[in-house]
Design an enzyme around this catalytic site. Structure first.
Site, short mmCIF file in Angstrom:
data_model
loop_
_atom_site.label_atom_id
_atom_site.label_comp_id
_atom_site.label_asym_id
_atom_site.label_seq_id
_atom_site.Cartn_x
_atom_site.Cartn_y
_atom_site.Cartn_z
N SER A 135 0.85 -1.03 -0.06
CA SER A 135 0.00 0.06 -0.01
C SER A 135 0.96 1.20 -0.05
CB SER A 135 -0.87 -0.09 1.18
OG SER A 135 -1.62 1.18 1.42
N LYS A 161 -1.07 -1.20 -4.42
CA LYS A 161 -2.40 -0.17 -4.16
C LYS A 161 -1.79 1.07 -3.90
CE LYS A 161 -4.63 0.05 0.30
NZ LYS A 161 -5.11 -0.73 1.60
N LYS A 163 -2.97 5.24 -2.63
CA LYS A 163 -4.21 5.94 -2.13
C LYS A 163 -4.55 7.16 -3.04
CE LYS A 163 -4.12 4.04 2.14
NZ LYS A 163 -5.11 3.19 2.72
N ASP A 188 -7.42 2.87 -2.98
CA ASP A 188 -7.90 2.93 -1.65
C ASP A 188 -8.22 4.22 -1.19
OD1 ASP A 188 -8.93 2.73 0.78
OD2 ASP A 188 -7.10 1.81 1.79
N GLU A 213 -10.95 0.35 -3.14
CA GLU A 213 -11.40 0.13 -1.84
C GLU A 213 -11.90 1.50 -0.89
OE1 GLU A 213 -7.60 -1.41 0.12
OE2 GLU A 213 -8.45 -1.04 2.12
N ASP A 238 -13.38 -1.90 3.45
CA ASP A 238 -12.48 -2.01 4.61
C ASP A 238 -13.20 -1.41 5.63
OD1 ASP A 238 -10.49 -1.38 6.35
OD2 ASP A 238 -9.00 -0.40 4.91
N LYS A 262 -9.00 -6.84 8.31
CA LYS A 262 -8.14 -6.15 9.19
C LYS A 262 -8.56 -6.93 10.61
CE LYS A 262 -6.84 -2.18 6.79
NZ LYS A 262 -6.98 -0.60 6.98
N GLY A 290 -3.57 -3.78 6.29
CA GLY A 290 -2.19 -3.67 7.25
C GLY A 290 -2.91 -2.29 8.02
O1 OSB Z 1 -6.72 1.81 4.64
O2 OSB Z 1 -5.75 0.30 4.42
C1 OSB Z 1 -5.68 1.20 4.95
C2 OSB Z 1 -2.91 2.47 7.08
C3 OSB Z 1 -3.25 3.04 7.93
C4 OSB Z 1 -4.93 3.06 7.92
C5 OSB Z 1 -5.70 2.49 6.85
C6 OSB Z 1 -5.02 1.88 5.94
C7 OSB Z 1 -3.66 1.63 5.93
C8 OSB Z 1 -2.81 1.05 4.84
C9 OSB Z 1 -1.40 0.79 4.96
O3 OSB Z 1 -3.10 0.97 3.80
C10 OSB Z 1 -1.46 -0.77 5.05
C11 OSB Z 1 -0.12 -1.09 5.64
O4 OSB Z 1 1.01 -0.90 4.78
O5 OSB Z 1 0.18 -1.72 6.91
MG MG Z 2 -8.23 0.48 3.47
#
Ligand code: OSB
Ligand code: MG
Length: 370
Positions: A135, A161, A163, A188, A213, A238, A262, A290
């Protein structure tokens, strides 16, 4: 296992690189670890709540308080057979899933050690290695993002992925696809859009994304169903999926075609397995999300990802992407094939670096049976 005392620790861990989502930028994590002391064993769990109440309403200060004042006292002095008995003991507290998950997962961690079996097997896992994606947060420039993607692809990661948010979306995806037309790519939004953005979100269809996402409100799966009906691209939920019941409702409604699990967001391994099973029944793939975890939470994510319906690459990646030094030994490492191998050793399969944990600890409290 009799739960004799519970220790809470806050570790200050600066990230190697800041992580930015539509709700804000994180430069250092305040990691909350809990330790269950039972029968001479220690079970460890990580509370993945953020520094502020931005991903969800939970945040470290609140989680610390609810664990120390309310949840831990419900477990202290109790004798349990294992982690699956913890949710019922904590059920009187409403919500606070990340706080509950830290304790429940610590109990599973202890149970696996007590039984001398790998945690992943105890959870019902079947795979010997898991598929990894990354991510990648919002960067200061498009150039910086493309560079990061290049690095992660070279490292072997199977899915990228990115953001997105209004103003950092179509143009970014355009540039990524121009350079890498074939890679597994998803995005995402962390709830950055509303239904009035539907025409804009339809433009994402031309990028052949694996999924989008959580585009809409963090508590919604009704309007996501309406959006899913108008998009070719699969939606993945999510934030909105907090229980197996949510998953069932969302899948009946047609709100998404993929679910991100998660373990903290759903309140622990028991509910994570239940969400996994609901999705499997509907023929819907899941993957493990994560929350910028330290080695404890990361090793637990690795274990969970071995369950059969985790059939898409997750966001569980190498320790070194986050930390100069992780608190486990060895660190979580990813092969050039973009996989993490699971070990056959008992428990979580990664040792603790106790010296480093104490050096990073900025607050500690032990709660005992009164
Ligand atoms: O939406 O998946 C998410 C990190 C913090 C809060 C929300 C998210 C995330 C990530 C990071 O996308 C995932 C990771 O590398 O741990
Ligand atoms: Mg997410």
């Amino acid at each position: 296992m009799k739960i004799e005392s519970i220790t809470l620790r806050e570790l200050k861990m600066p990230l190697v690189h800041f992580f930015e989502t539509s709700f804000g930028r994180t430069c250092a994590r305040r990691i909350l670890l809990v330790t269950l002391h039972c029968d001479g064993l220690e079970g460890w769990g990580e509370c993945v709540a953020g520094e502020g109440p931005f991903y969800s309403e939970e945040y470290i200060e609140g989680a610390w308080d609810v664990i120390a004042r309310h949840l831990a006292p419900m477990l202290l002095g109790k004798t349990i057979a294992g982690g699956s008995e913890v949710p019922a003991l904590l059920a009187r507290v409403r919500e606070h899933p990340m706080a509950k998950a830290a304790l429940e997962n610590a109990a599973w961690d202890a149970e696996a050690q007590a039984k001398g079996v790998p945690l992943w097997k105890l959870l019902g896992g079947m795979r010997r290695e898991i598929a990894c994606g990354v991510s990648i947060g919002i960067q200061d420039s498009h150039q910086q993002l493309l560079q990061k993607i290049e690095t992660e692809l070279a490292a072997g990661y199977q899915r990228i992925k990115v953001k997105v948010k209004p103003g950092w979306d179509v143009e970014v995806l355009e540039k990524i696809r121009a350079r890498w037309p074939e890679i597994l790519l998803s995005c995402d939004a962390n709830s950055a859009y509303t239904l009035t953005d539907t025409p804009h979100l339809k433009e994402f269809d031309r990028f052949n994304l694996l999924m989008i996402e959580q585009p809409l409100w963090s508590d919604d799966f009704y309007f996501h169903a309406r959006l899913q009906n108008q998009l070719q691209t699969a939606l993945c939920l999510d934030e909105a999926i907090r229980t197996a019941r949510d998953a069932e409702a969302a899948l009946e409604l047609g709100s998404c075609r993929i679910i991100n699990i998660k373990v903290g967001r759903v309140g622990g391994f028991s509910e994570a397995i239940a969400v996994h099973n609901v999705a499997q029944r509907f023929g819907i793939p899941v993957w493990c999300g994560g929350m910028l975890e330290s080695g404890i939470g990361r090793s637990h994510n690795v274990a969970l990802s071995t369950l059969p319906n985790f059939s898409l690459p997750g966001d569980v990646s190498a320790s070194k992407r986050y930390w100069k030094e992780d608190i486990i030994e060895r660190e979580v490492e990813v092969s050039s094939q973009g996989t993490i191998a699971v070990s056959d050793g008992p428990g979580r399969g990664y040792q603790l670096r106790r010296d480093l944990i104490s050096r990073l600890t900025v607050r500690e409290e032990t709660v005992r049976h009164s």
